[in-house]
Design a protein around this motif. Sequence first.
Motif, short mmCIF file in Angstrom:
data_model
loop_
_atom_site.label_atom_id
_atom_site.label_comp_id
_atom_site.label_asym_id
_atom_site.label_seq_id
_atom_site.Cartn_x
_atom_site.Cartn_y
_atom_site.Cartn_z
N ALA A 52 -7.88 7.55 7.89
CA ALA A 52 -7.14 8.42 6.98
C ALA A 52 -6.75 9.70 7.73
CB ALA A 52 -8.00 8.76 5.76
N GLY A 53 -5.52 10.14 7.52
CA GLY A 53 -5.02 11.33 8.21
C GLY A 53 -4.19 11.00 9.43
N ASP A 54 -4.26 9.77 9.91
CA ASP A 54 -3.46 9.36 11.07
C ASP A 54 -1.99 9.24 10.71
OD1 ASP A 54 -5.51 9.17 12.91
OD2 ASP A 54 -5.89 7.05 12.54
N ARG A 55 -1.14 9.46 11.67
CA ARG A 55 0.26 9.05 11.59
C ARG A 55 0.34 7.67 12.22
NH1 ARG A 55 4.18 11.05 8.59
NH2 ARG A 55 5.62 10.25 10.18
N ALA A 56 0.85 6.69 11.48
CA ALA A 56 0.85 5.32 11.98
C ALA A 56 2.23 4.70 11.87
CB ALA A 56 -0.16 4.47 11.20
N ARG A 57 2.54 3.85 12.83
CA ARG A 57 3.78 3.06 12.82
C ARG A 57 3.36 1.59 12.80
NH1 ARG A 57 8.74 4.74 14.11
NH2 ARG A 57 7.83 6.59 15.08
N LEU A 58 3.65 0.93 11.68
CA LEU A 58 3.24 -0.46 11.50
C LEU A 58 4.44 -1.39 11.65
CD1 LEU A 58 1.08 -0.07 8.25
CD2 LEU A 58 0.41 0.37 10.62
N HIS A 59 4.20 -2.54 12.26
CA HIS A 59 5.23 -3.56 12.41
C HIS A 59 4.73 -4.83 11.73
CE1 HIS A 59 7.38 -1.15 15.45
NE2 HIS A 59 6.16 -0.75 15.77
N GLY A 60 5.58 -5.45 10.91
CA GLY A 60 5.17 -6.64 10.20
C GLY A 60 6.20 -7.06 9.18
N THR A 61 5.73 -7.67 8.09
CA THR A 61 6.64 -8.15 7.05
C THR A 61 6.05 -7.86 5.68
OG1 THR A 61 5.60 -10.33 7.12
CG2 THR A 61 7.58 -10.03 8.46
N PHE A 62 6.93 -7.77 4.69
CA PHE A 62 6.48 -7.60 3.32
C PHE A 62 6.18 -8.96 2.70
CE2 PHE A 62 8.44 -3.42 3.69
CZ PHE A 62 7.52 -2.64 3.03
N THR A 63 5.10 -9.00 1.94
CA THR A 63 4.75 -10.21 1.20
C THR A 63 4.39 -9.81 -0.22
OG1 THR A 63 2.41 -10.04 1.87
CG2 THR A 63 3.86 -11.40 3.24
N GLU A 64 4.59 -10.73 -1.13
CA GLU A 64 4.26 -10.49 -2.53
C GLU A 64 2.96 -11.20 -2.86
OE1 GLU A 64 4.63 -8.73 -6.14
OE2 GLU A 64 6.17 -8.56 -4.58
N HIS A 65 1.89 -10.42 -3.11
CA HIS A 65 0.59 -10.99 -3.44
C HIS A 65 0.53 -11.25 -4.94
CE1 HIS A 65 -3.74 -11.33 -4.04
NE2 HIS A 65 -3.86 -11.50 -2.74
N LYS A 66 0.01 -12.43 -5.32
CA LYS A 66 -0.02 -12.83 -6.72
C LYS A 66 -0.79 -11.83 -7.59
CE LYS A 66 -2.60 -16.35 -7.87
NZ LYS A 66 -3.09 -17.74 -8.03
N SER A 67 -1.88 -11.29 -7.04
CA SER A 67 -2.73 -10.38 -7.83
C SER A 67 -2.46 -8.91 -7.54
CB SER A 67 -4.21 -10.69 -7.57
OG SER A 67 -4.50 -12.02 -7.87
N TYR A 68 -2.11 -8.58 -6.30
CA TYR A 68 -2.04 -7.17 -5.90
C TYR A 68 -0.63 -6.67 -5.62
CZ TYR A 68 -6.91 -8.39 -5.29
OH TYR A 68 -8.18 -8.86 -5.50
N GLY A 69 0.36 -7.52 -5.85
CA GLY A 69 1.73 -7.07 -5.73
C GLY A 69 2.23 -6.99 -4.30
N LEU A 70 3.18 -6.07 -4.08
CA LEU A 70 3.84 -5.94 -2.78
C LEU A 70 2.88 -5.39 -1.73
CD1 LEU A 70 6.65 -6.19 -1.38
CD2 LEU A 70 6.94 -3.76 -1.86
N GLN A 71 2.77 -6.06 -0.60
CA GLN A 71 1.93 -5.61 0.51
C GLN A 71 2.72 -5.72 1.81
OE1 GLN A 71 -1.57 -8.11 0.49
NE2 GLN A 71 -2.65 -6.78 -0.92
N PHE A 72 2.36 -4.85 2.75
CA PHE A 72 2.96 -4.95 4.08
C PHE A 72 1.92 -5.58 5.00
CE2 PHE A 72 4.27 -3.45 8.28
CZ PHE A 72 5.63 -3.71 8.23
N SER A 73 2.23 -6.77 5.52
CA SER A 73 1.31 -7.48 6.41
C SER A 73 1.60 -7.07 7.84
CB SER A 73 1.48 -8.99 6.22
OG SER A 73 0.58 -9.69 7.04
#
Length: 744
Positions: A52-73
Amino acid sequence: MNNSIEEQKLLQLAGSVERIVYRNEDNGYTVLEIDVDGEEFTAVGVMPQVSAGDRARLHGTFTEHKSYGLQFSAVSCEVERPTGAADILRYLASGAVKGIGPSTARRLVDAFGSETLEVMENQPERVAMLRGISSEKAADFSAQLRSNEGIRTLILYLSEYGISNTSAIKIYKVFGAMSVKLIKENPYILCEGDFGVSFQTADMVAVRENLGGDSEVRVCAGILYIMRHNEGNGHTCLPRDVLTDTAARFLSVEPESISECMERMIFDRSLVSETFDGREFLFRQSMYITEVFIASRIKLLKGFPAEKLRGIETAVERCEQEDGIVYADLQKQAIRTALSEGFLVLTGGPGTGKTTTLNAIIKILQRSGQRVFLAAPTGRAAQRMTELTGNEAKTLHRLLEVAWDREDKPVFGKNEKNLLKCEALIIDEMSMVDVTIFESVLRALPVGCRLILVGDSDQLPSVGPGNVLGDLIDSGVMPVVSLNKIFRQAQQSLIVTNAHRIVGGQMPILSSADKDFFFMPRANKNDVTNTILELCTSRLPKAYGYSPIDSIQILCPSKKGELGTAELNLRLQEALNPKSDGKEEAVVGGKTLRVGDKVMQTKNNYDIRWERDDGEVGEGVYNGDIGVILSIDRKSKIFKIRFFDKIATLSYENASELEFAYAVTVHKSQGNEFDCVIIPVFPGPSRLYYRNLLYTAVTRAKERLILVGNPYTVELMVNNNRQTKRHSGLRYFLQREDSLYSNK
């Protein structure tokens, strides 16, 4: 970024990490919330370096989780250390550095402001001047920050080559803060350990670091890579000429350069040269030491054998009277040998009386006051041994009290300094035991302990390196009794009769319709597949009450092809465990795994925690263990799987090591027995269709065996007496007269 990120399907997120929702400390799997221009997103992936507090650059794809909604994998992650005082305070207060809570974080930031992290890392003596922070604590904070920075640097460096964060964690555990420096000097250390990095990827790193294709470090690494690969195929050594030709082709280097590197490696002992029957063989040093130790230890134990028991003949007669049987001559010979000498190798096919012989040996030893330990390579084999003998049998790993070192490598609590406390050790299913585990057994075996090894020499050799049972028999240095008479009761079983016909080079009887061995002719592969599906889903459950999951096992010669395990498993999953709304499932390693699936562990994993039904807890699931998925927790990314007598907890990362097990290869079935076995037999590569493989498959069946396919394929397998050729040195080391310890 608030205009429909989901629609854009962006492959990159950059922002401030607000909080860590979940983290698995063992493998770095993380669920976090990241603020991107004022909008929060949930991201998941292996991101051990993020706080927590970091600046982060994530690379991946968006997926739709049945229970938790939109997530970035996230498949990769770049992190910037927080610089402003407010971000540093949030970073430290989040628990990113163990031992620092919100109040300590506030004191540190109040004292050092935006320089807090730099001071903590490089000037711990200044931190120790603050009230309540000792020099030891300050030094620990510094070490943690250095470690965090080290793994961040490593992950960033390796991500350029597509090397996963999971692999980076394993690499950092071994090489620590020097990881990047060591990799730049020799990129091929990446493919030396169990890091999941291929030689080709190490080659990519080497090109970037300006290492030539014919450099000595590359050629030497390539030779060792080929050696390790062939150990995975069962060889402990390779003929030098074969290794030279293979390495020259693999590395695109002249054979002369390969030979020059080999000479240097022999000089520095990373390779060891031995000549057997006039041909030079090369070993990796560790494998050489393993086989030499086994031979030396056996010679030592033979020099100080167990004391011969008195009154053997009277004891044998007493057993016959109590059990109402008369032992055959070879059975009596085996019993006498076990009780009068320190060693016995007892072999024989099904129905030849191995268990009856073994029970007599155990009974007489126990009546003589001796403590007898029983063991087998797998949990199922150990359970079967327990049922047949009435004495507790353990897996070899459990017997030796497996534990793990700092690098998560297995070590055994039982060893030269903490020997097994028994007067006799009996190991069943010896054909499955490889040189590495047998070395560990011998290290823990006290001098004067009786060693009885039981197995079927006609079965396939171990999955791991070596040919232990075959080499022990062929060496002639240990007493061997081979039971060959099929007893009358066993003759009633066509499974037993046909198994012996197969191993003797005769066609099995395929015409019977009223016994336990059936042949179902089918004209094409599609018919074979449909018949197998019908047998599993309806015919066998209705006729015999067999559970398709627990009682029936399909055994295939190969993974590939229409009748290979890969294709059949997909069809069987669809038929036996189809998708449904009330059943959790998850895509792991390209496979859709769901609750109720029958699965197999494909490699030894000593990190997986389990609990037995009696409350005992431990760690370790092994290559070939078969289980059923009990539950999938999508939120915490956890699988619960019952492996025989224990329930294991697997992360998504560990679950990538699973394969479907409705159908498994014959090799993977060793050590297991199943109520009903189905074998597809249809024309295929001769190297996979041979006598010992068919024999091994048939002997896995306890109650019923069904062949489905082409009778000519059965005939081809019976006539193809190709032995599984393994290069090993144990037989030669056992036969040598000289002392072998000096070679170490």
